[in-house]
Design a protein around this motif. Structure first.
Motif, PDB file in Angstrom:
ATOM      1  N   THR A   2      17.960-103.237  58.931  1.00 26.83           N
ATOM      2  CA  THR A   2      18.832-104.142  59.669  1.00 26.83           C
ATOM      3  C   THR A   2      18.055-104.865  60.763  1.00 26.83           C
ATOM      4  O   THR A   2      17.006-104.409  61.208  1.00 26.83           O
ATOM      5  CB  THR A   2      20.000-103.367  60.312  1.00 26.83           C
ATOM      6  OG1 THR A   2      19.464-102.497  61.321  1.00 26.83           O
ATOM      7  CG2 THR A   2      20.779-102.566  59.290  1.00 26.83           C
ATOM      8  N   ASP A   3      18.588-105.997  61.194  1.00 25.35           N
ATOM      9  CA  ASP A   3      17.939-106.769  62.245  1.00 25.35           C
ATOM     10  C   ASP A   3      17.822-105.975  63.544  1.00 25.35           C
ATOM     11  O   ASP A   3      16.808-106.044  64.222  1.00 25.35           O
ATOM     12  CB  ASP A   3      18.692-108.069  62.500  1.00 25.35           C
ATOM     13  CG  ASP A   3      18.497-109.074  61.380  1.00 25.35           C
ATOM     14  OD1 ASP A   3      17.519-108.934  60.609  1.00 25.35           O
ATOM     15  OD2 ASP A   3      19.316-110.001  61.276  1.00 25.35           O
ATOM     16  N   VAL A   4      18.859-105.219  63.868  1.00 26.01           N
ATOM     17  CA  VAL A   4      18.846-104.423  65.095  1.00 26.01           C
ATOM     18  C   VAL A   4      17.750-103.364  65.014  1.00 26.01           C
ATOM     19  O   VAL A   4      16.978-103.167  65.962  1.00 26.01           O
ATOM     20  CB  VAL A   4      20.223-103.756  65.351  1.00 26.01           C
ATOM     21  CG1 VAL A   4      20.152-102.784  66.510  1.00 26.01           C
ATOM     22  CG2 VAL A   4      21.286-104.809  65.594  1.00 26.01           C
ATOM     23  N   ARG A   5      17.663-102.717  63.894  1.00 26.70           N
ATOM     24  CA  ARG A   5      16.630-101.677  63.721  1.00 26.70           C
ATOM     25  C   ARG A   5      15.228-102.282  63.787  1.00 26.70           C
ATOM     26  O   ARG A   5      14.344-101.747  64.431  1.00 26.70           O
ATOM     27  CB  ARG A   5      16.844-100.963  62.374  1.00 26.70           C
ATOM     28  CG  ARG A   5      15.761-100.021  61.957  1.00 26.70           C
ATOM     29  CD  ARG A   5      15.955 -98.655  62.580  1.00 26.70           C
ATOM     30  NE  ARG A   5      14.825 -97.811  62.319  1.00 26.70           N
ATOM     31  CZ  ARG A   5      14.806 -96.811  61.485  1.00 26.70           C
ATOM     32  NH1 ARG A   5      15.884 -96.497  60.802  1.00 26.70           N
ATOM     33  NH2 ARG A   5      13.725 -96.086  61.335  1.00 26.70           N
ATOM     34  N   ARG A   6      15.046-103.405  63.129  1.00 29.92           N
ATOM     35  CA  ARG A   6      13.733-104.070  63.151  1.00 29.92           C
ATOM     36  C   ARG A   6      13.378-104.492  64.570  1.00 29.92           C
ATOM     37  O   ARG A   6      12.254-104.311  65.019  1.00 29.92           O
ATOM     38  CB  ARG A   6      13.738-105.273  62.228  1.00 29.92           C
ATOM     39  CG  ARG A   6      12.473-106.114  62.354  1.00 29.92           C
ATOM     40  CD  ARG A   6      12.446-107.147  61.334  1.00 29.92           C
ATOM     41  NE  ARG A   6      11.763-106.531  60.205  1.00 29.92           N
ATOM     42  CZ  ARG A   6      11.195-107.180  59.239  1.00 29.92           C
ATOM     43  NH1 ARG A   6      11.276-108.484  59.206  1.00 29.92           N
ATOM     44  NH2 ARG A   6      10.561-106.571  58.291  1.00 29.92           N
ATOM     45  N   TYR A   7      14.334-105.063  65.296  1.00 32.18           N
ATOM     46  CA  TYR A   7      14.112-105.486  66.668  1.00 32.18           C
ATOM     47  C   TYR A   7      13.744-104.291  67.549  1.00 32.18           C
ATOM     48  O   TYR A   7      12.811-104.373  68.350  1.00 32.18           O
ATOM     49  CB  TYR A   7      15.366-106.186  67.203  1.00 32.18           C
ATOM     50  CG  TYR A   7      15.253-106.668  68.617  1.00 32.18           C
ATOM     51  CD1 TYR A   7      14.390-107.709  68.950  1.00 32.18           C
ATOM     52  CD2 TYR A   7      16.018-106.106  69.631  1.00 32.18           C
ATOM     53  CE1 TYR A   7      14.282-108.160  70.261  1.00 32.18           C
ATOM     54  CE2 TYR A   7      15.926-106.555  70.936  1.00 32.18           C
ATOM     55  CZ  TYR A   7      15.053-107.573  71.237  1.00 32.18           C
ATOM     56  OH  TYR A   7      14.959-108.026  72.536  1.00 32.18           O
ATOM     57  N   THR A   8      14.447-103.190  67.386  1.00 32.47           N
ATOM     58  CA  THR A   8      14.154-101.972  68.151  1.00 32.47           C
ATOM     59  C   THR A   8      12.765-101.445  67.812  1.00 32.47           C
ATOM     60  O   THR A   8      12.009-101.067  68.706  1.00 32.47           O
ATOM     61  CB  THR A   8      15.219-100.893  67.870  1.00 32.47           C
ATOM     62  OG1 THR A   8      16.504-101.409  68.233  1.00 32.47           O
ATOM     63  CG2 THR A   8      14.936 -99.625  68.648  1.00 32.47           C
TER      64      THR A   8
END
Length: 73
Positions: A2-8
């Motif tokens: 997910t985008d959130v996971r990648r960003y984190t």
């Protein structure tokens, strides 16, 4: 991923690289101080500190995807 996971993950890697860089600078300062010390107790204390900082640098480097830095004394 997910985008959130990648960003984190990217932020964690970036933060870890910053930590590794800062620890590397502390290592350089400590090595310089060690070179000027003749007192055995102070030298032993600084060597212990260097060992701890090198371990920390290695861990942050692994998290940040940074290549391992040499373990030169």
């Amino acid at each position: 991923m997910t985008d959130v996971r990648r960003y984190t993950d990217l932020r964690l890697a970036q933060s870890s690289r910053v930590h590794a860089r800062l620890i590397e600078r502390f290592i350089e300062v400590t090595e310089s101080e060690l070179a000027g010390q003749s007192d055995p107790f102070v030298r032993e204390s600084l060597l212990d500190l260097l060992s701890t900082m090198r371990d920390d640098r290695r861990c942050y480097g692994m998290i940040g995807g940074v290549m391992a830095v040499s373990e030169a004394a």
